[in-house]
Design a protein around this motif. Structure first.
Motif, PDB file in Angstrom:
ATOM      1  N   GLY A 161      35.259  35.523  45.595  1.00  0.00           N
ATOM      2  CA  GLY A 161      34.125  36.297  45.105  1.00  0.00           C
ATOM      3  C   GLY A 161      33.147  36.597  46.223  1.00  0.00           C
ATOM      4  O   GLY A 161      33.461  36.469  47.408  1.00  0.00           O
ATOM      5  N   SER A 162      31.962  36.989  45.839  1.00  0.00           N
ATOM      6  CA  SER A 162      30.950  37.343  46.833  1.00  0.00           C
ATOM      7  C   SER A 162      29.764  36.396  46.751  1.00  0.00           C
ATOM      8  O   SER A 162      29.444  35.856  45.683  1.00  0.00           O
ATOM      9  CB  SER A 162      30.478  38.790  46.624  1.00  0.00           C
ATOM     10  OG  SER A 162      29.830  38.935  45.376  1.00  0.00           O
ATOM     11  N   TYR A 163      29.110  36.215  47.907  1.00  0.00           N
ATOM     12  CA  TYR A 163      27.956  35.332  48.041  1.00  0.00           C
ATOM     13  C   TYR A 163      26.873  36.083  48.807  1.00  0.00           C
ATOM     14  O   TYR A 163      27.168  36.896  49.688  1.00  0.00           O
ATOM     15  CB  TYR A 163      28.329  34.066  48.821  1.00  0.00           C
ATOM     16  CG  TYR A 163      29.402  33.217  48.182  1.00  0.00           C
ATOM     17  CD1 TYR A 163      29.078  32.058  47.502  1.00  0.00           C
ATOM     18  CD2 TYR A 163      30.748  33.575  48.274  1.00  0.00           C
ATOM     19  CE1 TYR A 163      30.066  31.258  46.924  1.00  0.00           C
ATOM     20  CE2 TYR A 163      31.737  32.791  47.698  1.00  0.00           C
ATOM     21  CZ  TYR A 163      31.396  31.640  47.030  1.00  0.00           C
ATOM     22  OH  TYR A 163      32.379  30.862  46.462  1.00  0.00           O
ATOM     23  N   THR A 164      25.639  35.802  48.475  1.00  0.00           N
ATOM     24  CA  THR A 164      24.519  36.442  49.161  1.00  0.00           C
ATOM     25  C   THR A 164      23.652  35.388  49.828  1.00  0.00           C
ATOM     26  O   THR A 164      23.303  34.375  49.215  1.00  0.00           O
ATOM     27  CB  THR A 164      23.662  37.254  48.169  1.00  0.00           C
ATOM     28  OG1 THR A 164      24.466  38.294  47.609  1.00  0.00           O
ATOM     29  CG2 THR A 164      22.470  37.871  48.876  1.00  0.00           C
ATOM     30  N   THR A 201      25.704  39.701  52.765  1.00  0.00           N
ATOM     31  CA  THR A 201      26.699  39.389  51.743  1.00  0.00           C
ATOM     32  C   THR A 201      27.980  38.891  52.402  1.00  0.00           C
ATOM     33  O   THR A 201      28.461  39.481  53.370  1.00  0.00           O
ATOM     34  CB  THR A 201      27.023  40.623  50.878  1.00  0.00           C
ATOM     35  OG1 THR A 201      25.843  41.036  50.200  1.00  0.00           O
ATOM     36  CG2 THR A 201      28.096  40.293  49.838  1.00  0.00           C
ATOM     37  N   THR A 228      31.967  38.004  51.503  1.00  0.00           N
ATOM     38  CA  THR A 228      33.018  38.232  50.510  1.00  0.00           C
ATOM     39  C   THR A 228      34.257  37.444  50.910  1.00  0.00           C
ATOM     40  O   THR A 228      34.732  37.538  52.040  1.00  0.00           O
ATOM     41  CB  THR A 228      33.377  39.724  50.408  1.00  0.00           C
ATOM     42  OG1 THR A 228      32.199  40.467  50.082  1.00  0.00           O
ATOM     43  CG2 THR A 228      34.423  39.942  49.319  1.00  0.00           C
ATOM     44  N   SER A 248      38.176  36.764  49.636  1.00  0.00           N
ATOM     45  CA  SER A 248      39.217  37.234  48.719  1.00  0.00           C
ATOM     46  C   SER A 248      40.381  36.256  48.610  1.00  0.00           C
ATOM     47  O   SER A 248      41.339  36.509  47.891  1.00  0.00           O
ATOM     48  CB  SER A 248      39.760  38.588  49.193  1.00  0.00           C
ATOM     49  OG  SER A 248      40.388  38.463  50.453  1.00  0.00           O
ATOM     50  N   ARG A 297      26.199  32.118  45.203  1.00  0.00           N
ATOM     51  CA  ARG A 297      27.300  32.790  44.516  1.00  0.00           C
ATOM     52  C   ARG A 297      26.770  33.887  43.605  1.00  0.00           C
ATOM     53  O   ARG A 297      25.870  33.674  42.789  1.00  0.00           O
ATOM     54  CB  ARG A 297      28.103  31.781  43.702  1.00  0.00           C
ATOM     55  CG  ARG A 297      29.248  32.381  42.886  1.00  0.00           C
ATOM     56  CD  ARG A 297      30.346  32.897  43.786  1.00  0.00           C
ATOM     57  NE  ARG A 297      31.380  33.574  43.021  1.00  0.00           N
ATOM     58  CZ  ARG A 297      32.457  32.985  42.528  1.00  0.00           C
ATOM     59  NH1 ARG A 297      32.627  31.691  42.730  1.00  0.00           N
ATOM     60  NH2 ARG A 297      33.349  33.663  41.852  1.00  0.00           N
TER      61      ARG A 297
END
Length: 270
Positions: free
Chosen positions: A179-182, A193, A195, A197, A268
């Motif tokens: 997923g993606s995290y900031t 950001t 990412t 995968s 997250r």
């Protein structure tokens, strides 16, 4: 000896196993910790603590039930005569399953479970319990075969269950999820950001490449921004879903990629 005396042997042995089940001497829990330093932790468990449950605790309960059924037979109560025979066989199978050594090798730790001094004592008492009911009740061959089969099932199932339980309890040490995290803005560094995968990573539009992990260690490689620089980090979990990176080594752009990853906590995204 008479029938009643053999039943008293069964009652005494079963109660002894149950009483000893509360003593910390059944399972030897040996944990070796690596990574950030080296430590070894050793704990001695009763049948009712931690990874000794539920297999060793079931053996203790089974011994109590077997002793109780033998006591009912002494009191001339109506109890199936096969019940204490099967109960004693199950207790032996479960104690042998508890004695089976089990290991979990992780990235940062190794856990070993093995028998300690009370397991052979408990096994000897369980064998005495079985011998008592066999001499007292003289069961049929069919009952003996069924009891032996159930004892073998308890041994195999209990050993496998302990191994599966240890693997599940220890986990993999991995804290990241796809997923993606900031990462919020930190000082002069803007919000960014990250990412993941599974086999690829991207940090904003500056860094991207192959992503590998083993336990809490992650590696970044084949990044066009620094194609010959492989970075290795420890990815620590924060607040159950977020990530914090601690660099092991990363020469990418004289440490610029490492500075971005370690600048703050990656939160997250939903």
């Amino acid at each position: 000896m008479t029938r009643d005396r053999w039943l008293w042997v069964t009652v005494a042995a079963g109660l002894a196993v149950f009483a000893l089940s509360f003593v910390n001497g059944w399972i030897f829990h040996d944990r070796e910790l690596r990574g950030e330093g080296y430590r070894q932790v050793q704990v001695y468990l009763s049948a009712w603590r931690g990874v000794a449950m539920p297999v060793t605790s079931l053996a203790a309960v089974g011994s109590l039930v077997t002793a109780a059924t033998a006591g009912l037979l002494l009191a001339r109560r109506s109890v199936p005569s096969w019940l204490p025979v099967v109960g004693a066989a199950l207790v032996i199978g479960l104690i042998l399953a508890s004695a089976w050594p089990v290991t979990k090798d992780g990235h940062a730790s190794t856990v070993r479970l093995s028998a300690w001094w009370l397991l052979p004592v408990g096994l000897a008492l369980a064998v005495g319990m079985l011998g008592g009911v066999l001499r007292a009740l003289r069961p049929s061959r069919r009952v003996l075969v069924a009891a032996a089969a159930l004892g073998a099932i308890a041994l195999v199932g209990g050993s496998g269950g302990r191994w599966i339980g240890l693997q599940w309890a220890e986990g993999t040490g991995r804290h990241w999820e796809v997923g993606s995290y900031t990462r919020p803005a930190v000082g002069d560094r803007p919000e960014l950001t990250l990412t993941l995968s599974g086999d690829r990573f991207a940090i904003g539009d500056r860094f991207a490449g192959d992503f590998e992990s083993s336990g809490w260690t992650v590696s970044l490689d084949n990044d066009p921004a620094c194609p010959d620089a492989r970075g290795t980090y420890h990815a620590h979990g924060e607040n159950q879903a977020d990530l914090r990176f601690v660099m092991v080594v990363d020469p990418c752009r004289d440490g610029e990629r490492a500075a971005e990853l370690q600048a703050g906590t990656w939160i997250r995204n939903p």
